[in-house]
Scaffold this motif. Structure first.
Motif, short mmCIF file in Angstrom:
data_model
loop_
_atom_site.label_atom_id
_atom_site.label_comp_id
_atom_site.label_asym_id
_atom_site.label_seq_id
_atom_site.Cartn_x
_atom_site.Cartn_y
_atom_site.Cartn_z
N GLY A 1 0.82 -1.21 0.00
CA GLY A 1 0.00 0.00 0.00
C GLY A 1 0.85 1.26 0.00
O GLY A 1 0.52 2.24 -0.67
N ARG A 2 1.92 1.23 0.76
CA ARG A 2 2.80 2.40 0.83
C ARG A 2 3.44 2.66 -0.54
O ARG A 2 3.53 3.82 -0.98
CB ARG A 2 3.89 2.17 1.89
N PHE A 3 3.89 1.60 -1.21
CA PHE A 3 4.50 1.77 -2.53
C PHE A 3 3.49 2.35 -3.53
O PHE A 3 3.77 3.30 -4.26
CB PHE A 3 5.03 0.43 -3.04
N LEU A 4 2.28 1.78 -3.55
CA LEU A 4 1.28 2.25 -4.51
C LEU A 4 0.90 3.71 -4.23
O LEU A 4 0.66 4.49 -5.16
CB LEU A 4 0.05 1.35 -4.45
N ALA A 5 0.84 4.09 -2.95
CA ALA A 5 0.51 5.47 -2.61
C ALA A 5 1.60 6.45 -3.02
O ALA A 5 1.33 7.65 -3.19
CB ALA A 5 0.25 5.57 -1.10
N SER A 6 2.82 5.96 -3.19
CA SER A 6 3.94 6.84 -3.53
C SER A 6 4.05 7.15 -5.01
O SER A 6 4.85 8.00 -5.42
CB SER A 6 5.26 6.20 -3.06
N LEU A 7 3.26 6.46 -5.84
CA LEU A 7 3.49 6.52 -7.28
C LEU A 7 3.26 7.91 -7.87
O LEU A 7 3.89 8.28 -8.87
CB LEU A 7 2.59 5.50 -7.99
N THR A 8 2.38 8.68 -7.29
CA THR A 8 2.10 10.02 -7.83
C THR A 8 3.31 10.92 -7.75
O THR A 8 3.56 11.74 -8.65
CB THR A 8 0.92 10.65 -7.07
N GLY B 1 8.29 2.88 -11.43
CA GLY B 1 6.88 3.16 -11.20
C GLY B 1 5.97 2.65 -12.30
O GLY B 1 5.12 3.41 -12.81
N ILE B 2 6.08 1.40 -12.64
CA ILE B 2 5.25 0.81 -13.69
C ILE B 2 3.75 0.92 -13.37
O ILE B 2 2.95 1.21 -14.27
CB ILE B 2 5.66 -0.65 -13.95
N PRO B 3 3.31 0.72 -12.11
CA PRO B 3 1.88 0.79 -11.86
C PRO B 3 1.30 2.20 -11.88
O PRO B 3 0.09 2.37 -11.70
CB PRO B 3 1.74 0.18 -10.45
N GLY B 4 2.14 3.23 -12.06
CA GLY B 4 1.66 4.60 -12.05
C GLY B 4 1.17 5.08 -13.41
O GLY B 4 1.17 4.34 -14.39
#
Length: 456
Positions: free
Chosen positions: A16-23, A68-71
């Protein structure tokens, strides 16, 4: 049990922390592989460590080497993001830990994959009874389809490859376009075709095969069995071969037709884009990926063959301890042991529905056009390709400046895109492949490129 729960809790938190950092994080990694080897390397510890601590250390130390591929601003290669339902389903696949080769043993996963395959064929306008083998990606899919095609074409001239092998076999011509993807050549090598044996058909300035040139190539050795590879989505330009004109030419020569549509076949899911793939349903085999346009996690490709009997004849395994049904996953893929990689595809399709898949593909194309229009307004930038799908290719006037700009984009960190060569000139190529990408992501990317061009 407690150790497992603690480790999963840490993994959930860190994910969750990684995904939240993508922006806000730089899209391209900040550490190279040598630095990452220094972090993770060294001698194997003599004693073990608490699993939760291992996961926490892994997440912390990997941070500078993650891309950041998921971003929403990763435009490199052709890589999709991950839809929420697909990501969560993939976690379940790991927790279930099913060996998904058997319809008798892992019945839930087999049923999910069969359903996903049927839905994919329906969306892409392919035969409902085609075999769908879930493989790692387009490379393995192309290899599987070429191997199946070669076996079938030999069988039709009286040669049993499974018994007689390839030494002394009749020649099967492999006819490819000038701008085919490299996975075709690599798959051909795995199947025994050397690069000198390929029959290469010229293409136009967007990478599309011309029907007259295909006819001439097939006429040169008429009567010999042939496999013709067509393309739905050239990896640089996004161009589509004119299938409705090419298929009759190949059919008249008795050729097996394979279509490499790793990301482009998904145009069929959109009423607005379906014209790009008109006629593809008449081919014999197809390659596509779910971890590209459908946005499921790595890895998930599909090898689709019109007649399941052709797949089984080439790929069916043997083992007196194995349990067989009418058709098992291990009958249509090269693997005996694998995870249930089709389950996230089922979850993605179930979460989107038919209209959602169409909107997903159309949204990517709209953002690609938005990106191309913005790039064309930057002084000194030229958009090289006709933007018909998700691919945008641009350059500066000078090759060196173009390559320097590409390096500067990655270093600056707002977005990621990769360099290439097209028609002997350096280019920067962008693939808009993620459900996360928004108009704001495109605007931020354009502003970063505009500033870098102005500062050079």
């Amino acid at each position: 049990m407690d150790a497992r729960e603690r480790a999963l809790e840490v993994a959930h938190h860190e994910a969750g922390r990684f995904l939240a950092s993508l922006t806000d994080r730089p899209v391209w990694p900040r550490a190279d592989v040598a630095e990452m080897e220094r972090v993770f390397g060294g001698p194997l510890p003599e004693d073990g460590e608490d699993p939760a601590s291992v996961v926490a250390t892994l997440a912390r130390d990997a941070e500078p080497g993650l891309v950041g591929i998921p971003g929403g601003r990763f435009f490199g290669f052709v890589i999709g993001g991950t839809l929420p339902a697909a990501l969560a389903a993939d976690w379940l696949v790991s927790a279930w830990d099913q060996n998904s080769g058997s319809t008798t043993m892992t019945t839930a996963v087999a049923a999910l994959e069969r359903t996903a395959g049927a839905w994919i064929c329906e969306l892409l306008g392919l035969p409902a009874d085609a075999s769908v083998g879930f493989v790692t990606g387009a490379q393995v899919s192309n290899t599987v389809c070429l191997a199946t095609a070669q076996h079938a074409q030999l069988r039709r001239v009286g040669w049993d490859q499974t018994r007689q092998g390839l030494r002394g076999a009749p020649r099967v011509r492999l006819v490819v376009g000038e701008h085919r993807h490299a996975s075709i050549d690599r798959g051909a090598r795995f199947c025994g075709w050397g690069s000198d044996e390929l029959v290469v058909v010229p293409t136009d300035d967007q990478g599309r095969m011309r029907p007259a040139d295909l006819a001439a190539a097939l006429e040169a050795d008429r009567g010999a069995p042939a496999v013709v590879c067509l393309q739905a989505g050239e990896v640089h330009t996004g161009a589509f071969d004119p299938f409705e004109d090419l298929l009759p030419v190949a059919r008249a020569a008795g050729a097996w037709v394979h279509i490499d549509g790793a990301f482009g076949l998904w145009a069929a899911a959109s009423p607005a884009l379906r014209h790009l793939v008109a006629g593809t349903g008449e081919a014999d085999s197809w390659t596509t990926d779910a971890h590209k346009t459908l946005n499921v996690p790595y890895d998930c490709g599909m090898a689709i063959v019109r007649d399941a009997a052709d797949s089984i004849a080439m790929l069916r395994t043997a083992g007196d301890y194995l349990i067989y049904s009418r058709m098992d996953p291990w009958d249509v893929t090269p693997e005996l042991s694998r995870r249930g990689r089709g389950v996230p595809a089922w979850a993605a399709l179930r979460s989107l529905g038919r209209s959602g898949v169409a909107a997903l593909v159309e949204g990517m194309c709209e953002n690609a056009q938005r990106l191309a229009d913005g790039l064309a307004r930057i002084p000194g930038v030229t958009v090289v390709n006709d933007v018909v799908y998700t691919q945008v290719m641009f350059r500066l006037d000078d090759d060196g400046a173009t390559r320097a700009l590409c390096a500067a984009i990655l270093a600056e960190g707002t977005a990621a895109m990769t360099g290439a060569d097209w028609a002997g000139r350096a280019v920067i190529r962008c693939s808009v492949s993620s459900w996360v990408t928004t108009a704001d992501d495109v605007a931020l990317t354009l502003e970063a490129i505009r500033s870098l061009v102005a500062a050079r």
